[in-house]
Scaffold this active site. Structure first.
Site, PDB file in Angstrom:
ATOM      1  N   HIS A   1       0.851  -1.189   0.000  1.00 52.09           N
ATOM      2  CA  HIS A   1       0.000   0.000   0.000  1.00 52.09           C
ATOM      3  C   HIS A   1       0.891   1.244   0.000  1.00 52.09           C
ATOM      4  O   HIS A   1       2.078   1.159   0.339  1.00 52.09           O
ATOM      5  CB  HIS A   1      -0.899   0.005   1.233  1.00 52.09           C
TER       6      HIS A   1
ATOM      7  N   GLU B   1       1.037   3.669   2.031  1.00 52.65           N
ATOM      8  CA  GLU B   1       1.577   3.953   3.367  1.00 52.65           C
ATOM      9  C   GLU B   1       2.713   2.999   3.718  1.00 52.65           C
ATOM     10  O   GLU B   1       3.754   3.429   4.241  1.00 52.65           O
ATOM     11  CB  GLU B   1       0.471   3.843   4.428  1.00 52.65           C
TER      12      GLU B   1
ATOM     13  N   CYS C   1      -5.879   1.904   5.799  1.00 58.08           N
ATOM     14  CA  CYS C   1      -6.588   0.706   6.246  1.00 58.08           C
ATOM     15  C   CYS C   1      -5.933   0.189   7.528  1.00 58.08           C
ATOM     16  O   CYS C   1      -4.855   0.644   7.912  1.00 58.08           O
ATOM     17  CB  CYS C   1      -6.538  -0.353   5.146  1.00 58.08           C
TER      18      CYS C   1
ATOM     19  N   CYS D   1      -2.222  -0.754   7.313  1.00 59.62           N
ATOM     20  CA  CYS D   1      -1.305   0.393   7.292  1.00 59.62           C
ATOM     21  C   CYS D   1      -1.227   1.063   8.659  1.00 59.62           C
ATOM     22  O   CYS D   1      -0.147   1.503   9.072  1.00 59.62           O
ATOM     23  CB  CYS D   1      -1.737   1.375   6.214  1.00 59.62           C
TER      24      CYS D   1
END
Length: 163
Positions: free
Chosen positions: A53, A55, A83, A86
């Site tokens: 992701h 992040e 999410c 993360c």
């Protein structure tokens, strides 16, 4: 630089997905002492890595650039609300502050317009509820086996760390 300027950079990173079909439109930057120390974009499709992701990529980049896994004193700027995966990575790394643009609910609404959806049927409420539960209480099949030998490895490693 201001929160808005750092967020603008995170959004610019997310826009790279408009030109690269292997990327997803989630960008992030990690900032320490007023300078960007890490950047990332969601590469989960390009890298065949569901943990890639924006992040987590920014956290990985920041750790490499700083030569450490401790991101105490850092702020993470994300184009979308992170999410639980993360958020867990941020907590583990010690990120102290989060600034985000689009909420999970707003993102879910936008992506619900795609045929078949974007999150393989996982809605925001389910994602949050499932990740907050102990692993044995989740919807996935989970069982614990061979705990004693695994515990022994942990003990030995800890003993070695104490010197």
């Amino acid at each position: 630089m201001t929160d808005e300027e750092f967020m603008t950079r995170a959004i610019e990173i997310s826009a790279q997905a408009l030109d690269d079909p292997g990327l997803r439109p989630y960008g992030a930057v990690v900032v320490k002492e007023g300078r960007i120390v890490g950047e990332g974009i969601n590469r989960s499709i390009a890298d065949l890595d569901p943990t890639s992701h924006g992040e987590t990529e920014a956290i990985r980049d920041a750790c490499r650039n700083l030569g450490q896994t401790d991101l105490s004193g850092c702020t993470l700027y994300a184009s979308c609300e992170p999410c639980p995966l993360c958020v867990a990575a941020m907590l583990i790394a010690g990120v102290e502050r989060l600034v985000y643009a689009v909420s999970m609910e707003e993102s879910a609404e936008i992506f619900s317009r795609l045929p078949g959806g974007d999150r393989r049927g996982v809605d925001v409420a389910t994602l949050r509820a499932e990740t907050a539960r102990p692993v044995a209480a989740r919807r996935m099949d989970a069982q614990q086996v061979l705990s004693p030998p695994a515990q022994e490895v942990l003990r030995q490693w800890c003993d070695g760390q104490r010197g």
